[in-house]
Scaffold this active site. Structure first.
Site, short mmCIF file in Angstrom:
data_model
loop_
_atom_site.label_atom_id
_atom_site.label_comp_id
_atom_site.label_asym_id
_atom_site.label_seq_id
_atom_site.Cartn_x
_atom_site.Cartn_y
_atom_site.Cartn_z
N GLN A 48 -2.30 -10.38 9.05
CA GLN A 48 -2.55 -9.16 10.22
C GLN A 48 -1.98 -9.52 12.18
O GLN A 48 -1.65 -8.81 12.33
CB GLN A 48 -3.59 -8.32 10.11
CG GLN A 48 -3.68 -7.36 8.61
CD GLN A 48 -4.89 -6.50 8.74
OE1 GLN A 48 -6.39 -7.14 8.03
NE2 GLN A 48 -5.43 -5.30 9.01
N CYS A 102 -6.29 0.90 6.50
CA CYS A 102 -5.79 -0.46 7.20
C CYS A 102 -4.84 -0.05 8.54
O CYS A 102 -4.41 0.23 9.01
CB CYS A 102 -4.38 -1.02 5.84
SG CYS A 102 -4.57 -2.34 6.57
N LEU A 103 -5.55 -1.11 9.23
CA LEU A 103 -5.34 -1.53 10.56
C LEU A 103 -3.74 -1.85 10.94
O LEU A 103 -2.90 -1.23 11.66
CB LEU A 103 -6.15 -2.57 11.47
CG LEU A 103 -6.73 -2.49 12.33
CD1 LEU A 103 -7.18 -3.34 12.87
CD2 LEU A 103 -6.74 -1.25 13.13
N HIS A 132 -4.30 -9.25 1.57
CA HIS A 132 -3.40 -9.69 2.80
C HIS A 132 -3.03 -11.31 2.93
O HIS A 132 -1.87 -11.52 2.75
CB HIS A 132 -4.57 -9.11 4.22
CG HIS A 132 -3.68 -7.74 4.72
ND1 HIS A 132 -3.05 -7.28 4.74
CD2 HIS A 132 -5.48 -7.10 4.78
CE1 HIS A 132 -3.61 -5.71 4.73
NE2 HIS A 132 -4.86 -6.11 5.62
N HIS A 188 -10.00 -6.12 -0.40
CA HIS A 188 -8.39 -6.10 0.56
C HIS A 188 -8.63 -6.37 1.57
O HIS A 188 -6.78 -6.71 2.13
CB HIS A 188 -9.28 -4.23 1.13
CG HIS A 188 -7.92 -3.97 2.24
ND1 HIS A 188 -7.62 -2.62 2.23
CD2 HIS A 188 -7.53 -4.65 3.78
CE1 HIS A 188 -6.52 -2.14 3.17
NE2 HIS A 188 -6.68 -3.32 3.94
N GLU A 189 -9.13 -7.57 2.44
CA GLU A 189 -8.10 -9.12 3.13
C GLU A 189 -8.48 -9.41 2.67
O GLU A 189 -7.10 -10.87 2.89
CB GLU A 189 -9.73 -9.04 3.65
CG GLU A 189 -10.87 -7.88 4.82
CD GLU A 189 -9.33 -7.51 5.92
OE1 GLU A 189 -8.85 -7.40 5.47
OE2 GLU A 189 -9.65 -5.86 5.65
N GLY A 229 -12.83 -4.96 8.51
CA GLY A 229 -12.03 -6.60 8.26
C GLY A 229 -10.77 -6.64 9.02
O GLY A 229 -10.07 -6.26 9.57
ZN ZN Z 1 -5.78 -4.31 5.94
#
Ligand code: ZN
Lengths: 168, 165
Positions: free
Chosen positions: B52, B96-97, B142, B138-139, B47
């Site tokens: 991000q 997380c990225l 953000h 999670h997304e 995701g």
């Molecule tokens: Zn993330």
């Protein structure tokens, strides 16, 4: 790697880390646990100072609080994380040998323990043992089911679950 | 099309609250093409949220279809998403990225319903469970400037694994 052990009381982490900070020492990863009323911590520190100098740095605080300090030079670096892919949760009536029995079965399956946490609860005359282990097993959790079958038969509750870390 | 740069914590921009998408125009379409390409350029990543990649609009993309044996809705593009129902909780491990080399345990709802617009602005509703529900939550965090780091639980909480409210 700094290891500090002693009678637990509030303020030990603050006192230790303050002495290290004032001595110009960088802290890395750390794990503190209260085990049976004892304070224990293992602390990665980075410093140009030799291990004996580190001991000297926190010596006064340690002496004042009857803490035992041990320092080992290590090769470890930060950013060396290995992702666990399985969790084993164990509980049962406390008796000698549970940890050895479980971890031997895990080792035989090629399981690498990354994190182990255990506690004794229940009452003094009927203690229970609870343990959680995160780790990495090549080939996934199926091998663990087979390896831990004899442990289950001996009356210990074992839960095995995959850890699939979500990255998003 | 291009793979967009991903912001990495402690970049303060990751704490910004994103604004709603109001025009479903060519500019949005161009962004979505890059956004899609960016997610698929990240191996193992399920995701991505627009903030991000330094685009502070309420857009998230979730795709857990690469994971075998779990229920999913395929590629989920969520614009102006809202969780309308949530049920159950479970602890799971997240990374997380935008937070390299750190993972931790987070409690999330196990079943959710999400209402969101698609690329044409049409409202759609999705039912998600388990891993996909976790990815959506999670997304969506953000979009509100929250990271999984804001929700970490200690390992003692593992035994709360499945609690139904
Ligand atoms: Zn993330």
């Amino acid at each position: 790697m700094l290891t500090v052990v002693g009678q637990d009381r509030p303020g030990i982490v603050a006192g230790l880390t303050d002495a290290l900070y004032r001595g110009g020492v960088n802290l890395g990863e750390a794990s503190m646990a209260r085990l049976g009323g004892n304070f224990t911590i293992m602390l990665m520190v980075e410093s140009d100072a030799a291990a004996e100098d580190l001991q000297r740095l926190i010596g006064p605080f340690a002496a004042a609080h009857s803490l035992r300090v041990h320092a080992d030079p290590i090769e470890g670096r930060l950013h060396e994380h290995v992702e666990p892919n399985a969790r084993i949760a164990v509980h049962g009536a406390d008796r000698p040998g549970i940890v050895a029995q479980v971890t031997q079965a895990l080792a035989a399956a090629g399981f690498n323990i990354l994190d182990l946490d255990s506690g004794v609860g229940g009452t003094a005359d009927r203690p229970i043992y609870v343990m959680t282990i995160d780790g990495h097993v090549p080939g996934g959790t199926e091998a663990l089911e087979r390896a831990l079958a004899p442990v289950r038969r001996s009356g210990i509750e074992v839960r095995i679950e995959p850890i699939d870390t979500l990255v998003g | 099309m291009a793979v967009l740069d991903v912001l990495v914590y402690p970049d303060v921009r990751l704490k910004k609250v994103s604004i709603a998408v109001t025009s479903f125009d060519e500019a949005l379409r161009r962004f979505l093409a890059d956004f899609d390409e960016t997610l698929h350029a990240m191996p193992g990543c399920v995701g991505l949220a627009a903030p991000q990649v330094n685009y502070f609009h309420r857009i998230a993309l979730v795709d857990v279809s690469g994971k075998p044996g779990i229920p999913h809705n395929g590629r989920l593009l969520l614009i102006n998403p809202e969780i309308t129902e949530r049920e159950g909780e479970a602890v799971g491990r997240e990374g997380c990225l935008s937070v390299p080399d750190y993972t931790g345990n987070v409690v999330r709802a196990t079943r959710i319903r999400v209402r969101a617009q698609d690329a044409d602005g049409i409202y759609r509703e999705y039912a998600c469970e388990g891993y996909e529900a976790r990815a959506v939550q999670h997304e969506l965090d953000h979009l509100d400037g929250l990271l999984f780091l804001d929700r970490l639980v200690s390992r003692r909480d593992l035994f709360r694994r499945k609690v139904y409210r």
